[in-house]
Design an enzyme around this catalytic site. Sequence first.
Site, PDB file in Angstrom:
ATOM      1  N   ARG A   1      37.966  23.924 -14.599  1.00  0.00           N
ATOM      2  CA  ARG A   1      38.311  25.043 -15.399  1.00  0.00           C
ATOM      3  C   ARG A   1      37.531  25.312 -16.652  1.00  0.00           C
ATOM      4  NH1 ARG A   1      43.879  21.453 -16.059  1.00  0.00           N
ATOM      5  NH2 ARG A   1      42.856  21.043 -13.957  1.00  0.00           N
TER       6      ARG A   1
ATOM      7  N   LYS B   1      33.185  28.060  -9.158  1.00  0.00           N
ATOM      8  CA  LYS B   1      32.887  26.636  -9.700  1.00  0.00           C
ATOM      9  C   LYS B   1      31.673  25.693  -8.716  1.00  0.00           C
ATOM     10  CE  LYS B   1      35.160  22.151  -9.832  1.00  0.00           C
ATOM     11  NZ  LYS B   1      36.184  21.221  -9.621  1.00  0.00           N
TER      12      LYS B   1
ATOM     13  N   ASP C   1      37.955  14.959 -16.228  1.00  0.00           N
ATOM     14  CA  ASP C   1      37.938  15.063 -15.062  1.00  0.00           C
ATOM     15  C   ASP C   1      38.558  16.537 -14.635  1.00  0.00           C
ATOM     16  OD1 ASP C   1      37.311  14.546 -12.393  1.00  0.00           O
ATOM     17  OD2 ASP C   1      39.315  13.357 -11.851  1.00  0.00           O
TER      18      ASP C   1
ATOM     19  N   ASP D   1      30.805  15.266  -9.273  1.00  0.00           N
ATOM     20  CA  ASP D   1      31.711  15.227 -10.526  1.00  0.00           C
ATOM     21  C   ASP D   1      32.107  13.644 -10.398  1.00  0.00           C
ATOM     22  OD1 ASP D   1      33.836  15.607 -11.923  1.00  0.00           O
ATOM     23  OD2 ASP D   1      35.327  16.114 -10.515  1.00  0.00           O
TER      24      ASP D   1
ATOM     25  N   ASP E   1      32.258  19.504  -4.678  1.00  0.00           N
ATOM     26  CA  ASP E   1      32.915  20.072  -5.727  1.00  0.00           C
ATOM     27  C   ASP E   1      32.026  21.260  -5.913  1.00  0.00           C
ATOM     28  OD1 ASP E   1      35.336  20.172  -7.234  1.00  0.00           O
ATOM     29  OD2 ASP E   1      34.480  19.065  -8.781  1.00  0.00           O
TER      30      ASP E   1
ATOM     31  N   LYS F   1      36.270   8.866 -12.294  1.00  0.00           N
ATOM     32  CA  LYS F   1      36.847   8.569 -10.982  1.00  0.00           C
ATOM     33  C   LYS F   1      36.816   7.130 -10.625  1.00  0.00           C
ATOM     34  CE  LYS F   1      36.433  13.496  -9.428  1.00  0.00           C
ATOM     35  NZ  LYS F   1      37.828  13.618  -9.316  1.00  0.00           N
TER      36      LYS F   1
ATOM     37  N   GLU G   1      37.501  19.357 -15.250  1.00  0.00           N
ATOM     38  CA  GLU G   1      36.202  19.989 -15.667  1.00  0.00           C
ATOM     39  C   GLU G   1      35.896  21.325 -15.116  1.00  0.00           C
ATOM     40  OE1 GLU G   1      35.154  19.055 -11.614  1.00  0.00           O
ATOM     41  OE2 GLU G   1      36.078  17.877 -13.293  1.00  0.00           O
TER      42      GLU G   1
END
Length: 546
Positions: free
Chosen positions: A370, A283, A366, A288, A306, A295, A368
């Site tokens: 997966r 990932k 959020d 993010d 991230d 957020k 995201e």
Amino acid sequence: MSMDLPRIEVLDPSNAPSLTGPSNNDAAIVFYSDKSSLTKIAPFTQSYFDLDAQFGESLQLLVQDNTRVLIAPLGSLRSDVDDVRRFKDAAFAAGQRALKAGIRKPWISFADPPTDTRLGWLHQNDQDEYVHFAEVTLLGLLEAAYEPIDAREHAERVGKPLPVFDQLTLSVGLASAEQTTLIERVVAIETGRRVAKDIGSPDPERMCPGRIVDYLNTVFKDDSSVKMTVIDDVDAIQRAYPLAHAVTRASLKVPRHHPRFVHFEYQSPDQSKVKENLYFVGKGVTYDTGGADIKCSGHMRGMSRDKCGAAAVAGFIKTLSMLKPESVNVHAGLALVRNSVGSDSYVSDEVIYSRNGTRVLVGNTDAEGRMVMTDLLCEFKERAVAHLASSEPSAKAPHFLFTVATLTGHALRAYDGYAIAMDNGFARKHKMSQRIHDAGHVLADPFEISTFRREDIEVVQPGRACEDVVQANDKASTMTNRGHQYPAGFMLIASGLDKHTLGDAQPLGYTHLDVAGSAETMSAVGWSLTRTTGSPVPALAGAFLL
């Protein structure tokens, strides 16, 4: 920008220089658990013990006969909760202190090196708890000397060199061949770990998707053992990775934020010796925002990190390319996207078809990570199935797929600063999480083992005829039961891996690694950001390459 490592040499203690005598080193660093052992290797310290009952209980720089001696206590090594991180922590602290003192060529020795020690942490009960203490010590010193790529670039720009070690001389009892192997392993793991930290640490503009690719092109430009392929066409990404494309939609108005998908392929030089085929998905969310489910209340801070899952996979591939094992074939994919917020953001309640044709009901933008990994996981599933049906010698070896991600806040809530591994049935049969746990444990990159259960499948089941799987609920993972486990259930279904279980004709192993806790340190200096660690590069190297 260079991340060149210092020269490393290993000497047998009988050939090591005198602690305070002339040598090519500019100081000595002595590690010990029992402080009474210090007088055996450094007799002059007896006078300090005579004057101070607390002497030897803390890191201390001494000067004897114009020679600097840094004494570094390890603490206890034999309680039920001790592990090799005693060496890592002591070496990191000693390395920082040595550099501040201007030491550049230390000689490293152990006053009371650990002997055969089994404390029951390991699933492989015949393995010595401290089998890699020497490697861990060197890695701790190298970690202390690491500076992120953006810091190195700034130092180069202003003409002010950063303090680094020029040479590390380790004194430990090993045969000549073992000395060479130790150095090769340390250099390979640290190089991979530095690649991971170079990608994971900088701000989201220095390591936006395109600039990560530029960096990787430099890292692998002379590497013939690994094939690297980049997909940068947005339409091609939409066709091949529709879930990831949805995440990155709001970023497409900014060219430098456009997504990139990077593939690596490593083939064993002898296919008849391949014991397993490995597929890693990383990932790489370069920033993010949370997307439309933005957020807020300061929770966006640090989201440039991230991308540490993809960073670690890239680092592992670099380590792999240096060690060149014969026992594995490895495919890896990095999903490099930005989860921006804007007029074209994907939103909750959308139903999006995955690469597998599964209809995904979005519950939280959020969640995201997966989404970003699932289609790559599906692609690797397809490759694994095709390979299983081929006549290649390595097709008979088992196939294992991995997702590596800073995925959930729940991982932090559940296990604090530890990485998490969890298996499907076929991976559990082959003790995959146990292997990673044990390898990480002896290399100071520890994992906790979590369990994938039926609830993690049931919770994402569809409630209507217009969806096949539900991506998430409307709550943060920290407020959701089994918040770090159920994303694996989603990825299994949305990728089609749920059709390749232990009881199916073509079983595939799947292990999900949530490294949200281990990719960064758990504390920072003041209001700054935390340090990135390069985890789980050492654990993966230990499990599959050493």
